[in-house]
Design a protein around this motif. Structure first.
Motif, PDB file in Angstrom:
ATOM      1  N   ALA A   1      42.418  36.495  46.440  1.00  0.00           N
ATOM      2  CA  ALA A   1      42.730  37.916  46.236  1.00  0.00           C
ATOM      3  C   ALA A   1      41.878  38.545  45.143  1.00  0.00           C
ATOM      4  O   ALA A   1      42.367  39.305  44.317  1.00  0.00           O
ATOM      5  CB  ALA A   1      44.215  38.086  45.932  1.00  0.00           C
ATOM      6  N   GLY A   2      40.601  38.203  45.135  1.00  0.00           N
ATOM      7  CA  GLY A   2      39.683  38.828  44.200  1.00  0.00           C
ATOM      8  C   GLY A   2      39.610  38.189  42.832  1.00  0.00           C
ATOM      9  O   GLY A   2      38.845  38.648  41.979  1.00  0.00           O
ATOM     10  N   ARG A   3      40.381  37.147  42.589  1.00  0.00           N
ATOM     11  CA  ARG A   3      40.382  36.495  41.281  1.00  0.00           C
ATOM     12  C   ARG A   3      39.844  35.068  41.382  1.00  0.00           C
ATOM     13  O   ARG A   3      40.070  34.376  42.377  1.00  0.00           O
ATOM     14  CB  ARG A   3      41.804  36.428  40.707  1.00  0.00           C
TER      15      ARG A   3
ATOM     16  N   SER B   1      22.769  43.059  44.342  1.00  0.00           N
ATOM     17  CA  SER B   1      22.772  44.521  44.196  1.00  0.00           C
ATOM     18  C   SER B   1      22.833  45.239  45.537  1.00  0.00           C
ATOM     19  O   SER B   1      22.346  46.362  45.669  1.00  0.00           O
ATOM     20  CB  SER B   1      21.567  45.008  43.358  1.00  0.00           C
ATOM     21  N   PHE B   2      23.443  44.590  46.541  1.00  0.00           N
ATOM     22  CA  PHE B   2      23.720  45.266  47.800  1.00  0.00           C
ATOM     23  C   PHE B   2      24.815  46.313  47.606  1.00  0.00           C
ATOM     24  O   PHE B   2      24.863  47.317  48.317  1.00  0.00           O
ATOM     25  CB  PHE B   2      24.172  44.262  48.868  1.00  0.00           C
ATOM     26  N   ILE B   3      25.716  46.052  46.659  1.00  0.00           N
ATOM     27  CA  ILE B   3      26.780  46.972  46.287  1.00  0.00           C
ATOM     28  C   ILE B   3      26.817  47.048  44.767  1.00  0.00           C
ATOM     29  O   ILE B   3      26.258  46.189  44.085  1.00  0.00           O
ATOM     30  CB  ILE B   3      28.159  46.531  46.836  1.00  0.00           C
TER      31      ILE B   3
ATOM     32  N   GLY C   1      38.311  52.103  47.151  1.00  0.00           N
ATOM     33  CA  GLY C   1      39.515  52.921  47.122  1.00  0.00           C
ATOM     34  C   GLY C   1      40.558  52.255  46.250  1.00  0.00           C
ATOM     35  O   GLY C   1      40.314  51.973  45.078  1.00  0.00           O
ATOM     36  N   GLU C   2      41.715  51.961  46.829  1.00  0.00           N
ATOM     37  CA  GLU C   2      42.780  51.277  46.089  1.00  0.00           C
ATOM     38  C   GLU C   2      42.717  49.763  46.243  1.00  0.00           C
ATOM     39  O   GLU C   2      43.460  49.034  45.575  1.00  0.00           O
ATOM     40  CB  GLU C   2      44.154  51.786  46.553  1.00  0.00           C
ATOM     41  N   HIS C   3      41.840  49.304  47.120  1.00  0.00           N
ATOM     42  CA  HIS C   3      41.745  47.857  47.348  1.00  0.00           C
ATOM     43  C   HIS C   3      40.876  47.201  46.283  1.00  0.00           C
ATOM     44  O   HIS C   3      39.724  47.596  46.066  1.00  0.00           O
ATOM     45  CB  HIS C   3      41.157  47.565  48.727  1.00  0.00           C
ATOM     46  N   LYS C   4      41.421  46.184  45.625  1.00  0.00           N
ATOM     47  CA  LYS C   4      40.696  45.450  44.601  1.00  0.00           C
ATOM     48  C   LYS C   4      40.062  44.209  45.238  1.00  0.00           C
ATOM     49  O   LYS C   4      40.724  43.214  45.485  1.00  0.00           O
ATOM     50  CB  LYS C   4      41.641  45.057  43.468  1.00  0.00           C
ATOM     51  N   ALA C   5      38.766  44.303  45.505  1.00  0.00           N
ATOM     52  CA  ALA C   5      38.066  43.194  46.146  1.00  0.00           C
ATOM     53  C   ALA C   5      37.692  42.103  45.162  1.00  0.00           C
ATOM     54  O   ALA C   5      37.578  40.928  45.531  1.00  0.00           O
ATOM     55  CB  ALA C   5      36.806  43.708  46.846  1.00  0.00           C
ATOM     56  N   LEU C   6      37.504  42.483  43.893  1.00  0.00           N
ATOM     57  CA  LEU C   6      37.139  41.528  42.854  1.00  0.00           C
ATOM     58  C   LEU C   6      37.732  42.008  41.536  1.00  0.00           C
ATOM     59  O   LEU C   6      37.646  43.199  41.211  1.00  0.00           O
ATOM     60  CB  LEU C   6      35.616  41.427  42.742  1.00  0.00           C
ATOM     61  N   ILE C   7      38.328  41.069  40.791  1.00  0.00           N
ATOM     62  CA  ILE C   7      39.070  41.455  39.585  1.00  0.00           C
ATOM     63  C   ILE C   7      38.650  40.572  38.406  1.00  0.00           C
ATOM     64  O   ILE C   7      38.941  39.369  38.366  1.00  0.00           O
ATOM     65  CB  ILE C   7      40.594  41.326  39.804  1.00  0.00           C
ATOM     66  N   GLY C   8      37.943  41.159  37.451  1.00  0.00           N
ATOM     67  CA  GLY C   8      37.648  40.493  36.188  1.00  0.00           C
ATOM     68  C   GLY C   8      36.984  39.143  36.293  1.00  0.00           C
ATOM     69  O   GLY C   8      37.365  38.196  35.590  1.00  0.00           O
ATOM     70  N   LEU C   9      35.974  39.040  37.152  1.00  0.00           N
ATOM     71  CA  LEU C   9      35.310  37.754  37.349  1.00  0.00           C
ATOM     72  C   LEU C   9      34.384  37.419  36.181  1.00  0.00           C
ATOM     73  O   LEU C   9      33.551  38.225  35.774  1.00  0.00           O
ATOM     74  CB  LEU C   9      34.490  37.792  38.643  1.00  0.00           C
ATOM     75  N   ASN C  10      34.552  36.218  35.663  1.00  0.00           N
ATOM     76  CA  ASN C  10      33.646  35.683  34.646  1.00  0.00           C
ATOM     77  C   ASN C  10      33.160  34.318  35.116  1.00  0.00           C
ATOM     78  O   ASN C  10      33.968  33.412  35.361  1.00  0.00           O
ATOM     79  CB  ASN C  10      34.345  35.532  33.296  1.00  0.00           C
ATOM     80  N   LEU C  11      31.861  34.181  35.265  1.00  0.00           N
ATOM     81  CA  LEU C  11      31.289  32.881  35.595  1.00  0.00           C
ATOM     82  C   LEU C  11      29.828  32.868  35.188  1.00  0.00           C
ATOM     83  O   LEU C  11      29.196  33.912  35.043  1.00  0.00           O
ATOM     84  CB  LEU C  11      31.444  32.534  37.081  1.00  0.00           C
ATOM     85  N   SER C  12      29.305  31.671  35.005  1.00  0.00           N
ATOM     86  CA  SER C  12      27.886  31.513  34.719  1.00  0.00           C
ATOM     87  C   SER C  12      27.383  30.265  35.428  1.00  0.00           C
ATOM     88  O   SER C  12      28.117  29.279  35.577  1.00  0.00           O
ATOM     89  CB  SER C  12      27.623  31.419  33.213  1.00  0.00           C
TER      90      SER C  12
ATOM     91  N   ASN D   1      33.249  39.990  33.257  1.00  0.00           N
ATOM     92  CA  ASN D   1      34.357  40.920  33.544  1.00  0.00           C
ATOM     93  C   ASN D   1      34.062  41.779  34.773  1.00  0.00           C
ATOM     94  O   ASN D   1      34.297  42.991  34.786  1.00  0.00           O
ATOM     95  CB  ASN D   1      34.623  41.820  32.326  1.00  0.00           C
ATOM     96  N   LEU D   2      33.575  41.155  35.805  1.00  0.00           N
ATOM     97  CA  LEU D   2      33.080  41.856  36.989  1.00  0.00           C
ATOM     98  C   LEU D   2      34.218  42.231  37.938  1.00  0.00           C
ATOM     99  O   LEU D   2      35.021  41.380  38.321  1.00  0.00           O
ATOM    100  CB  LEU D   2      32.068  40.966  37.707  1.00  0.00           C
ATOM    101  N   SER D   3      34.267  43.504  38.326  1.00  0.00           N
ATOM    102  CA  SER D   3      35.298  43.989  39.244  1.00  0.00           C
ATOM    103  C   SER D   3      34.682  44.915  40.292  1.00  0.00           C
ATOM    104  O   SER D   3      33.674  45.586  40.032  1.00  0.00           O
ATOM    105  CB  SER D   3      36.392  44.751  38.492  1.00  0.00           C
ATOM    106  N   LYS D   4      35.307  44.946  41.466  1.00  0.00           N
ATOM    107  CA  LYS D   4      34.885  45.845  42.529  1.00  0.00           C
ATOM    108  C   LYS D   4      36.097  46.353  43.287  1.00  0.00           C
ATOM    109  O   LYS D   4      36.944  45.571  43.729  1.00  0.00           O
ATOM    110  CB  LYS D   4      33.947  45.115  43.505  1.00  0.00           C
ATOM    111  N   LYS D   5      36.178  47.676  43.405  1.00  0.00           N
ATOM    112  CA  LYS D   5      37.264  48.317  44.153  1.00  0.00           C
ATOM    113  C   LYS D   5      36.688  49.137  45.298  1.00  0.00           C
ATOM    114  O   LYS D   5      35.632  49.745  45.180  1.00  0.00           O
ATOM    115  CB  LYS D   5      38.076  49.239  43.237  1.00  0.00           C
TER     116      LYS D   5
END
Length: 241
Positions: free
Chosen positions: A206-208, A49-51, A12-23, A6-10
């Motif tokens: 678009a982040g998904r 872990s750069f961000i 500000g208001e920009h959603k760079a990554l939304i609910g990523l699940n992978l293995s 469930n990985l996400s990164k914002k």
């Protein structure tokens, strides 16, 4: 093993990554496809872990990256689009220096053998990296990862700018590492190399992560069609697995 939950990164208001699940399990090569801004590099940077993520978790060998960033780095090797090596040092000296930073400095004969094992020409091993092509630099990067004995490899557009032969050589190196139970996550624009090298392919937009599939379940033509249709779509597409 590499895992995003469930990985996400914002920003500000920009959603760079939304609910990523992978293995990515040992021996798997997971190739992330997508246009610029799709979230591929953000994903790689989060694993390194750069961000820091806005939400969700990242695990490397069952260690949570944000809680144990230094411990997880011991299990990771990273090759960016443009690998920064010391131009005034030889390929062998670069290998010994960077592997030494990870506590695994090989002696000269072992370093030479590692560089030869990744296809670097014998007459190039003792030349300064300033004389190397990009493909030769990337081979040094793979040798560093092997010297470090990292069991997880992250790559961000590693074949960008390589000629077809160098790109093919690099793809073969990835397959060899996968066969040695290294878990590999690669961000790329190259559909052909993703199909050829990957055991799994993800298409991001678009982040998904829109599609995730086994590479042997789709032909290159089918993959190209799916990719182009995904890129043309202007509405949110239901994530499929």
């Amino acid at each position: 093993m590499l895992e995003a939950i469930n990985l996400s990164k914002k920003y500000g208001e920009h959603k760079a990554l939304i609910g990523l699940n992978l293995s990515v399990a040992p021996g798997e090569v997971f190739c992330l496809l997508g246009a610029n801004g799709a979230g591929k590099t953000t994903t790689i940077n989060l694993f390194m872990s750069f961000i820091k993520p806005t939400a969700g978790y990242i695990k490397v060998n069952d260690l949570e990256v944000n809680a144990q960033p230094q411990d997880t780095k011991k299990h990771l090797a990273y090759i960016p689009e443009n690998l920064n090596l010391y131009s005034n040092l030889t390929g062998l000296e670069n290998l010994q220096f960077f592997a030494g930073l990870g506590g695994e400095k090989p002696d000269k004969p072992s370093a030479e053998q590692l560089l030869q094992s990744v296809g670097l020409q014998s007459d190039a091993i003792h030349k300064r990296v300033a004389q190397y092509s990009k493909g030769m630099r990337q081979k040094v990067g793979i040798a560093i990862a092997k010297a470090k004995q990292a069991d997880n490899l992250l790559l961000d557009e590693p074949t960008s700018g390589l000629d077809p032969q160098a790109s093919n050589d690099f793809a073969q190196l990835l397959r060899d590492m996968g066969q040695n139970n290294v878990a590999i996550l690669m961000a790329t624009h190259d559909l052909f190399r993703a199909k050829e090298s990957g055991t799994h392919i993800g298409i991001m937009k678009a982040g998904r992560l829109i599609h995730s599939l086994n590479s042997d379940e789709v032909t290159l033509t089918e993959l190209e069609h799916l990719y182009l249709e995904t890129m043309k779509s202007v509405s949110d597409v239901e994530i499929s697995y």
